[in-house]
Design a protein around this motif. Structure first.
Motif, PDB file in Angstrom:
ATOM      1  N   ASP A 104       0.965  -1.104  -0.112  1.00 49.36           N
ATOM      2  CA  ASP A 104      -0.173   0.223   0.028  1.00 49.36           C
ATOM      3  C   ASP A 104       0.916   1.301   0.049  1.00 49.36           C
ATOM      4  OD1 ASP A 104      -2.072   1.764   0.031  1.00 49.36           O
ATOM      5  OD2 ASP A 104      -2.693   1.420   1.988  1.00 49.36           O
ATOM      6  N   TRP A 105       1.606   1.440   1.123  1.00 49.80           N
ATOM      7  CA  TRP A 105       2.495   2.475   1.090  1.00 49.80           C
ATOM      8  C   TRP A 105       3.959   2.286   1.990  1.00 49.80           C
ATOM      9  CZ3 TRP A 105       1.351   6.206  -1.907  1.00 49.80           C
ATOM     10  CH2 TRP A 105       0.275   6.422  -2.162  1.00 49.80           C
ATOM     11  N   GLU A 129       0.643   3.085  -3.647  1.00 47.45           N
ATOM     12  CA  GLU A 129       1.845   3.279  -4.566  1.00 47.45           C
ATOM     13  C   GLU A 129       1.744   2.950  -6.124  1.00 47.45           C
ATOM     14  OE1 GLU A 129       4.887   4.205  -3.350  1.00 47.45           O
ATOM     15  OE2 GLU A 129       5.164   3.642  -1.427  1.00 47.45           O
ATOM     16  N   GLY A 245       1.254  11.602   3.674  1.00 49.83           N
ATOM     17  CA  GLY A 245       1.049  11.834   2.262  1.00 49.83           C
ATOM     18  C   GLY A 245       1.749  12.809   1.485  1.00 49.83           C
ATOM     19  N   ALA A 252      -1.452   9.301  -2.252  1.00 48.49           N
ATOM     20  CA  ALA A 252      -1.036   9.725  -0.884  1.00 48.49           C
ATOM     21  C   ALA A 252      -1.652  11.464  -0.949  1.00 48.49           C
ATOM     22  CB  ALA A 252       0.406   9.865  -0.615  1.00 48.49           C
ATOM     23  N   ARG A 273      -4.207   7.790   3.342  1.00 48.19           N
ATOM     24  CA  ARG A 273      -4.278   6.967   4.394  1.00 48.19           C
ATOM     25  C   ARG A 273      -5.429   7.181   5.200  1.00 48.19           C
ATOM     26  NH1 ARG A 273       2.149   6.549   5.765  1.00 48.19           N
ATOM     27  NH2 ARG A 273       2.954   7.087   3.644  1.00 48.19           N
TER      28      ARG A 273
END
Length: 273
Positions: A104-105, A129, A245, A252, A273
């Protein structure tokens, strides 16, 4: 609203493609008492991902992108890991169906390269991402910013004249001030915190924020804005721990303020997020 600690909401009813009824309830800003009205803008997290996906499919129909072409065929950003061959197998289709194999990140995007956590195309793995990378692809192949494309292909044809994927004077005036859930710690409202820090840079360069694309200069500016935000942004009277973000990136803090004709405006962050 009282039971769940929600200070304001906006509701619209659409029947047969037409707005039948809409109304705002409560306040847009607890401190000022400003009411929620038809111009109020709410940040709604990742609901802008399907809006972005629709834009991508328009580009596929136009022959600009191919669903089964890999992202590296179009654009290879410098934050990719150099020792991960699976990155070269991620397709546009994989991103849209969340099967890219990307996380995800990243916990530390400023220093950690992006690498896969699964084989692309094999399982569902929600990833902001991946959408950010696809945004970079879209901006590379079209030569336009995401907001410019969305305005021309989506928002203007739909009559959504108050909508944007970035930040502007209208959003600054009408953005609803978020509050934490009852008993939850204060959180940073990404766009309200970060975009005003970038606005002076945009004015100095003579290029409005909606026209910015994600290049190295923009990434450096965003990083500087995040550092300033960490030191200066305050939420609910206390210093913000982190401004999470990055402004205007699909993954983000990408803000889409989309609105059908005469309906209350809502906002969506593509990958918030």
């Amino acid at each position: 609203m009282r039971a769940f600690g929600v200070p304001g909401v906006a509701i619209a009813v659409v029947e047969r493609g037409e707005l039948a009824w809409h109304r705002g309830f409560g306040v847009a800003d607890v401190a000022s008492g400003a009411p929620v009205d038809a111009d109020s803008v709410f940040e709604c997290a990742s609901l802008s991902k399907p809006v972005f996906a629709y834009l991508v499919l328009q580009l596929v129909d136009a022959g600009v992108l191919q669903l089964d072409s890999t992202l590296v065929d179009y654009h290879r950003p410098d934050f990719l890991a150099g020792d991960d061959p699976r990155l070269a197998r991620i397709s546009v289709r994989d991103v849209l169906r969340h099967s890219s194999g990307l996380p995800d990140w990243r916990a530390h995007p400023d220093r950690d390269p992006l690498r896969t956590i699964a084989e692309p195309g094999q399982r569902v793995n929600y990833s902001g991402e991946a959408f950010f990378w696809l945004q970079r692809v879209v901006e590379t192949v079209t030569g336009q910013s995401l907001d410019q494309l969305a305005q021309r292909r989506l928002f203007a044809p739909a009559g959504m004249h108050g909508s944007t994927y970035t930040w502007n004077a209208h959003a600054a005036r009408h953005s609803v001030t978020g509050v934490p859930a009852p008993d939850a710690r204060p959180v940073v409202q990404t766009f309200r915190a970060q975009w005003p820090l970038l606005q002076p840079l945009a004015e100095a360069q003579g290029k409005p924020l909606p026209a910015w694309t994600w290049g190295r200069r923009r990434a450096r500016a965003a990083a500087g804005a995040r550092r300033r935000a960490r030191g200066h942004v305050r939420v609910a009277g206390r210093p913000a721990r982190q401004c999470r973000g990055q402004p205007a990136r699909a993954g983000a803090g990408l803000c889409a303020l989309h609105r059908p004709r005469h309906a209350p405006r809502t906002a969506a962050g593509l990958g918030d997020r």
